[in-house]
Design a protein around this motif. Structure first.
Motif, PDB file in Angstrom:
ATOM      1  N   GLU A 153       0.825  -1.201   0.000  1.00  0.00           N
ATOM      2  CA  GLU A 153       0.000   0.000   0.000  1.00  0.00           C
ATOM      3  C   GLU A 153       0.867   1.262   0.000  1.00  0.00           C
ATOM      4  N   LYS A 154       1.994   1.209   0.709  1.00  0.00           N
ATOM      5  CA  LYS A 154       2.894   2.360   0.758  1.00  0.00           C
ATOM      6  C   LYS A 154       3.500   2.639  -0.622  1.00  0.00           C
ATOM      7  N   ILE A 155       3.903   1.577  -1.313  1.00  0.00           N
ATOM      8  CA  ILE A 155       4.482   1.742  -2.650  1.00  0.00           C
ATOM      9  C   ILE A 155       3.422   2.204  -3.640  1.00  0.00           C
ATOM     10  N   LYS A 156       2.193   1.694  -3.505  1.00  0.00           N
ATOM     11  CA  LYS A 156       1.100   2.142  -4.371  1.00  0.00           C
ATOM     12  C   LYS A 156       0.897   3.646  -4.243  1.00  0.00           C
ATOM     13  N   THR A 157       0.944   4.139  -3.011  1.00  0.00           N
ATOM     14  CA  THR A 157       0.786   5.579  -2.782  1.00  0.00           C
ATOM     15  C   THR A 157       1.924   6.352  -3.440  1.00  0.00           C
ATOM     16  N   TYR A 158       3.145   5.823  -3.311  1.00  0.00           N
ATOM     17  CA  TYR A 158       4.316   6.465  -3.915  1.00  0.00           C
ATOM     18  C   TYR A 158       4.170   6.549  -5.432  1.00  0.00           C
ATOM     19  N   LEU A 159       3.697   5.459  -6.053  1.00  0.00           N
ATOM     20  CA  LEU A 159       3.610   5.394  -7.514  1.00  0.00           C
ATOM     21  C   LEU A 159       2.483   6.245  -8.092  1.00  0.00           C
ATOM     22  N   GLU A 160       1.597   6.763  -7.246  1.00  0.00           N
ATOM     23  CA  GLU A 160       0.536   7.643  -7.740  1.00  0.00           C
ATOM     24  C   GLU A 160       1.116   8.907  -8.360  1.00  0.00           C
ATOM     25  N   GLU A 161       2.208   9.417  -7.776  1.00  0.00           N
ATOM     26  CA  GLU A 161       2.791  10.670  -8.251  1.00  0.00           C
ATOM     27  C   GLU A 161       4.261  10.545  -8.629  1.00  0.00           C
ATOM     28  N   ASN A 162       4.871   9.368  -8.385  1.00  0.00           N
ATOM     29  CA  ASN A 162       6.316   9.228  -8.565  1.00  0.00           C
ATOM     30  C   ASN A 162       6.639   7.953  -9.340  1.00  0.00           C
ATOM     31  N   SER A 163       7.908   7.840  -9.728  1.00  0.00           N
ATOM     32  CA  SER A 163       8.379   6.630 -10.397  1.00  0.00           C
ATOM     33  C   SER A 163       9.858   6.437 -10.081  1.00  0.00           C
ATOM     34  N   THR A 204      11.380 -12.535 -14.107  1.00  0.00           N
ATOM     35  CA  THR A 204      10.256 -13.059 -13.323  1.00  0.00           C
ATOM     36  C   THR A 204       9.910 -12.130 -12.163  1.00  0.00           C
ATOM     37  N   TYR A 205      10.923 -11.660 -11.438  1.00  0.00           N
ATOM     38  CA  TYR A 205      10.684 -10.758 -10.315  1.00  0.00           C
ATOM     39  C   TYR A 205      10.051  -9.448 -10.794  1.00  0.00           C
ATOM     40  N   SER A 206      10.536  -8.937 -11.924  1.00  0.00           N
ATOM     41  CA  SER A 206       9.990  -7.692 -12.466  1.00  0.00           C
ATOM     42  C   SER A 206       8.522  -7.862 -12.832  1.00  0.00           C
ATOM     43  N   LYS A 207       8.199  -8.968 -13.482  1.00  0.00           N
ATOM     44  CA  LYS A 207       6.818  -9.213 -13.910  1.00  0.00           C
ATOM     45  C   LYS A 207       5.892  -9.412 -12.706  1.00  0.00           C
ATOM     46  N   LEU A 208       6.398 -10.024 -11.628  1.00  0.00           N
ATOM     47  CA  LEU A 208       5.592 -10.182 -10.422  1.00  0.00           C
ATOM     48  C   LEU A 208       5.296  -8.820  -9.791  1.00  0.00           C
ATOM     49  N   PHE A 209       6.285  -7.935  -9.811  1.00  0.00           N
ATOM     50  CA  PHE A 209       6.078  -6.577  -9.293  1.00  0.00           C
ATOM     51  C   PHE A 209       5.001  -5.865 -10.111  1.00  0.00           C
ATOM     52  N   ILE A 210       5.076  -6.007 -11.432  1.00  0.00           N
ATOM     53  CA  ILE A 210       4.085  -5.390 -12.311  1.00  0.00           C
ATOM     54  C   ILE A 210       2.708  -5.999 -12.067  1.00  0.00           C
ATOM     55  N   GLU A 211       2.674  -7.300 -11.799  1.00  0.00           N
ATOM     56  CA  GLU A 211       1.401  -7.973 -11.518  1.00  0.00           C
ATOM     57  C   GLU A 211       0.728  -7.359 -10.293  1.00  0.00           C
ATOM     58  N   ILE A 212       1.519  -6.970  -9.303  1.00  0.00           N
ATOM     59  CA  ILE A 212       0.973  -6.386  -8.073  1.00  0.00           C
ATOM     60  C   ILE A 212       0.520  -4.949  -8.294  1.00  0.00           C
ATOM     61  N   PHE A 213       1.345  -4.151  -8.979  1.00  0.00           N
ATOM     62  CA  PHE A 213       1.105  -2.713  -9.034  1.00  0.00           C
ATOM     63  C   PHE A 213       0.488  -2.222 -10.349  1.00  0.00           C
ATOM     64  N   GLY A 214       0.453  -3.057 -11.361  1.00  0.00           N
ATOM     65  CA  GLY A 214      -0.251  -2.703 -12.584  1.00  0.00           C
ATOM     66  C   GLY A 214       0.623  -2.164 -13.698  1.00  0.00           C
ATOM     67  N   LYS A 215       0.253  -2.508 -14.938  1.00  0.00           N
ATOM     68  CA  LYS A 215       1.009  -2.069 -16.111  1.00  0.00           C
ATOM     69  C   LYS A 215       0.879  -0.576 -16.366  1.00  0.00           C
ATOM     70  N   LYS A 235       6.334   5.897 -16.535  1.00  0.00           N
ATOM     71  CA  LYS A 235       6.129   4.774 -15.626  1.00  0.00           C
ATOM     72  C   LYS A 235       7.434   4.473 -14.888  1.00  0.00           C
ATOM     73  N   ALA A 236       7.320   3.778 -13.758  1.00  0.00           N
ATOM     74  CA  ALA A 236       8.508   3.238 -13.110  1.00  0.00           C
ATOM     75  C   ALA A 236       9.075   2.149 -14.019  1.00  0.00           C
ATOM     76  N   LEU A 237      10.407   2.021 -14.078  1.00  0.00           N
ATOM     77  CA  LEU A 237      11.039   1.107 -15.021  1.00  0.00           C
ATOM     78  C   LEU A 237      11.936   0.092 -14.324  1.00  0.00           C
ATOM     79  N   PHE A 238      11.820  -1.154 -14.741  1.00  0.00           N
ATOM     80  CA  PHE A 238      12.795  -2.191 -14.416  1.00  0.00           C
ATOM     81  C   PHE A 238      13.581  -2.480 -15.685  1.00  0.00           C
ATOM     82  N   LEU A 239      14.894  -2.287 -15.638  1.00  0.00           N
ATOM     83  CA  LEU A 239      15.742  -2.584 -16.786  1.00  0.00           C
ATOM     84  C   LEU A 239      16.468  -3.897 -16.543  1.00  0.00           C
ATOM     85  N   ASP A 240      16.184  -4.877 -17.368  1.00  0.00           N
ATOM     86  CA  ASP A 240      16.779  -6.212 -17.241  1.00  0.00           C
ATOM     87  C   ASP A 240      17.800  -6.393 -18.361  1.00  0.00           C
TER      88      ASP A 240
END
Length: 275
Positions: free
Chosen positions: A39-49, A64-75, A153-158
């Motif tokens: 919930e804390k990260i969701k609040t952060y991502l409302e205005e930040n990345s 896999t870890y990146s995609k799981l994070f996206i699964e939680i917080f949304g594309k 958007k917030a970015l994961f670079l693999d």
């Protein structure tokens, strides 16, 4: 960011069981383990990345870890860019010799600043193998092109940085691509080569969305059976992929012996980033 999101422990005493192959139970599991932090990260991502550089040995689970994070917080809030997937898609487009190839060449003329001429860089792309690294300036140009499509958007670079020289590029990567003044950080993943060997042998990837699963360690929720080969296979979970068959990734049949040099480079990268 460190003060906003301190390290925390996720061990929770409970007899509750979760089927992590089921997306709905994964959601329940993550919220059970780290609901307040989510919930804390969701609040952060409302205005930040942010920009996160995933560093780890090949098949360590970065995607896999990146995609799981996206699964939680949304594309709509988070995107994952895999250099390997990006290069493969560009390679396929260039090899087809159609409109996409001409579009790429026009983009490179405006944005590529490498030491190799564009035509030789394209040749290097078409003749690449598992041991050949494309010029860093070419990778940066491809990333700039892809990020322009992603938006804010917030970015994961693999897969970047991929070698020691590229670590210094990553330290001022935002300036190179004219990106926002977001926090950036490395995520370091290390694990034994025996685990990598098992992951490589049984890894399967969706040819459409590039989601990765494993026949032994991380099954998809749907499984098919091939009457001709007498073998079971995994079916992609994502609804928009329409139950496409997941396939083995290039080079994985060689096992760790085929990527020894790559693994050594990855280990050096992790040590360099740690310093």
């Amino acid at each position: 960011m460190a003060s906003e999101f301190p390290l925390f422990k996720t061990k929770v005493d409970s007899d509750k069981k979760f089927n992590l192959s089921d997306p709905s139970e994964r959601w329940e599991y993550f919220h059970f383990k780290a609901g307040l932090e989510i919930e804390k990260i969701k609040t952060y991502l409302e205005e930040n990345s942010f920009i996160a550089y995933m560093l780890g040995k090949k098949n360590s689970g970065k995607g896999t870890y990146s995609k799981l994070f996206i699964e939680i917080f949304g594309k709509d809030k988070v995107a994952q860019l895999s250099i390997g997937d990006l290069v493969r898609s560009v390679h396929q487009a260039v090899a087809s010799d159609g409109h996409e190839k001409q579009s790429l060449i026009e983009f490179l003329k405006k944005n590529y600043r490498g030491y190799l001429p564009i035509d030789k860089t394209i040749d290097a792309l078409l003749g690449r193998d598992l041991k050949t690294l494309l010029p860093t300036e070419f990778i940066l140009a491809l990333l700039k092109r892809e990020i322009s499509k992603v938006g804010k958007k917030a970015l994961f670079l693999d897969g970047f940085p991929r070698n020691l020289d590229q670590v210094s590029y990553s330290l001022f990567f935002r300036e190179l691509i004219g990106y926002r003044d977001d926090p950036d950080f490395f995520i370091l993943i290390d694990l034994p080569e025996k685990v990598i060997e098992e992951r490589m042998k049984y890894r399967r990837v969706c040819p459409l969305c590039q989601t990765s699963k494993n026949l032994k360690l991380n099954l998809s929720s749907k499984i098919g059976y091939d009457e001709k080969t007498k073998e079971f296979y995994l079916i992609c979970d994502n609804s928009f992929c329409r139950e496409v068959k997941m396939v083995a990734k290039e080079g994985q049949k060689l096992g760790v012996e085929g990527i020894k040099e790559r693994l050594a480079t990855d280990a050096n990268l992790i040590n360099k980033a740690n310093s």
